[in-house]
Design a protein around this motif. Structure first.
Motif, mmCIF file in Angstrom:
data_model
loop_
_atom_site.group_PDB
_atom_site.id
_atom_site.type_symbol
_atom_site.label_atom_id
_atom_site.label_comp_id
_atom_site.label_asym_id
_atom_site.label_seq_id
_atom_site.Cartn_x
_atom_site.Cartn_y
_atom_site.Cartn_z
ATOM 1 N N LYS A 1 24.036 57.772 40.997
ATOM 2 C CA LYS A 1 24.409 56.434 41.459
ATOM 3 C C LYS A 1 23.915 56.192 42.888
ATOM 4 C CE LYS A 1 28.364 53.374 42.036
ATOM 5 N NZ LYS A 1 29.815 53.248 41.941
ATOM 6 N N PRO B 1 26.545 62.426 38.186
ATOM 7 C CA PRO B 1 26.646 60.953 38.120
ATOM 8 C C PRO B 1 26.782 60.309 39.506
ATOM 9 C CG PRO B 1 27.989 61.919 36.395
ATOM 10 C CD PRO B 1 27.523 63.057 37.281
ATOM 11 N N MET B 2 27.529 60.961 40.402
ATOM 12 C CA MET B 2 27.677 60.433 41.754
ATOM 13 C C MET B 2 26.325 60.452 42.475
ATOM 14 S SD MET B 2 30.032 61.849 44.905
ATOM 15 C CE MET B 2 31.528 61.802 43.942
ATOM 16 N N HIS C 1 25.023 59.766 51.271
ATOM 17 C CA HIS C 1 25.830 58.680 50.709
ATOM 18 C C HIS C 1 27.334 58.942 50.830
ATOM 19 C CE1 HIS C 1 26.388 55.051 48.366
ATOM 20 N NE2 HIS C 1 27.313 55.692 47.685
ATOM 21 N N THR D 1 16.810 51.248 44.508
ATOM 22 C CA THR D 1 16.742 49.793 44.356
ATOM 23 C C THR D 1 16.219 49.144 45.635
ATOM 24 O OG1 THR D 1 18.567 49.857 42.786
ATOM 25 C CG2 THR D 1 18.073 47.733 43.792
ATOM 26 N N LEU E 1 20.125 55.837 42.727
ATOM 27 C CA LEU E 1 19.745 54.539 42.166
ATOM 28 C C LEU E 1 19.958 53.420 43.183
ATOM 29 C CD1 LEU E 1 18.666 53.106 39.694
ATOM 30 C CD2 LEU E 1 21.018 52.872 38.876
ATOM 31 N N HIS E 2 21.045 53.499 43.934
ATOM 32 C CA HIS E 2 21.315 52.523 44.993
ATOM 33 C C HIS E 2 20.170 52.537 46.006
ATOM 34 C CE1 HIS E 2 23.713 50.418 48.084
ATOM 35 N NE2 HIS E 2 23.154 51.280 48.914
ATOM 36 N N HIS F 1 31.021 56.499 51.384
ATOM 37 C CA HIS F 1 32.234 56.551 50.568
ATOM 38 C C HIS F 1 33.482 56.218 51.385
ATOM 39 C CE1 HIS F 1 35.083 57.790 47.521
ATOM 40 N NE2 HIS F 1 35.694 58.515 48.447
#
Length: 177
Positions: A42, A38-39, A170, A49, A45-46, A174
């Motif tokens: 995400k 999931p991380m 990414h 976009t 997806l970021h 964080h």
């Protein structure tokens, strides 16, 4: 480690996580080992976009102005990087970093992800027969572009998972959330 108690201290913020004393220093453990799907999804997806907005804009501009395939694809790739970096840049600027520091974080966080995404997406568009010559009003244009994004997401997510698990990509961002 119990992060619940940690997150309620006054020292929690981007400064508490930056550099060698960041999350990786908690009790000698590396915080990012075993990054979750999931991380990674995400983060991907970021990235997608920003890339998609830039790439679609570049394709629309190039197609509308009747540029050749090479020039249109170059504009799409440049804009994908610009939009992809800008999403991260603005987020870390809101966290208090100056422009130069924020730019360094954006470059470290997104370069590999955007590059993989662009390579895959544009490769698919180039390989789909007729897609490079399709017009904005044609379904082939949009289906190959959107299909390329889906495949790029599926290939880039494992790359991001691997990078986040090693404290790169990414995971760099964080520290500033």
């Amino acid at each position: 480690m119990d992060h619940g108690a940690h997150h309620h201290t006054e020292t929690h913020g981007y400064a508490a996580h930056a550099g060698p004393g960041g999350h990786g220093a908690h009790k000698g453990q590396t915080h990012h080992q075993g990054a979750s799907w999931p991380m990674a999804a995400k983060a991907t997806l970021h990235c997608l976009t920003g890339c998609a907005l830039g790439e679609i804009l570049g394709m629309v501009i190039g197609t509308a102005l009747a540029w050749g395939n090479g020039r249109t694809m170059a504009a799409a790739i440049v804009l994908a990087f610009v939009f992809g970096y800008s999403f991260t840049l603005f987020a870390v600027r809101r966290a208090g970093l100056d422009f130069t520091a924020a730019l360094k974080v954006a470059l470290a966080a997104d370069t590999v992800s955007i590059a993989v995404m662009e390579l895959v997406d544009n490769g698919i568009i180039a390989l789909v027969p007729g897609a490079m010559d399709a017009h904005l009003s044609e379904g082939l244009f949009w289906s190959s572009l959107l299909g390329g994004f889906v495949v790029a997401f599926l290939i880039t997510a494992p790359v991001n998972k691997w990078m986040i698990g090693r404290g790169k990509g990414h995971a760099v961002v964080h520290a500033y959330h």
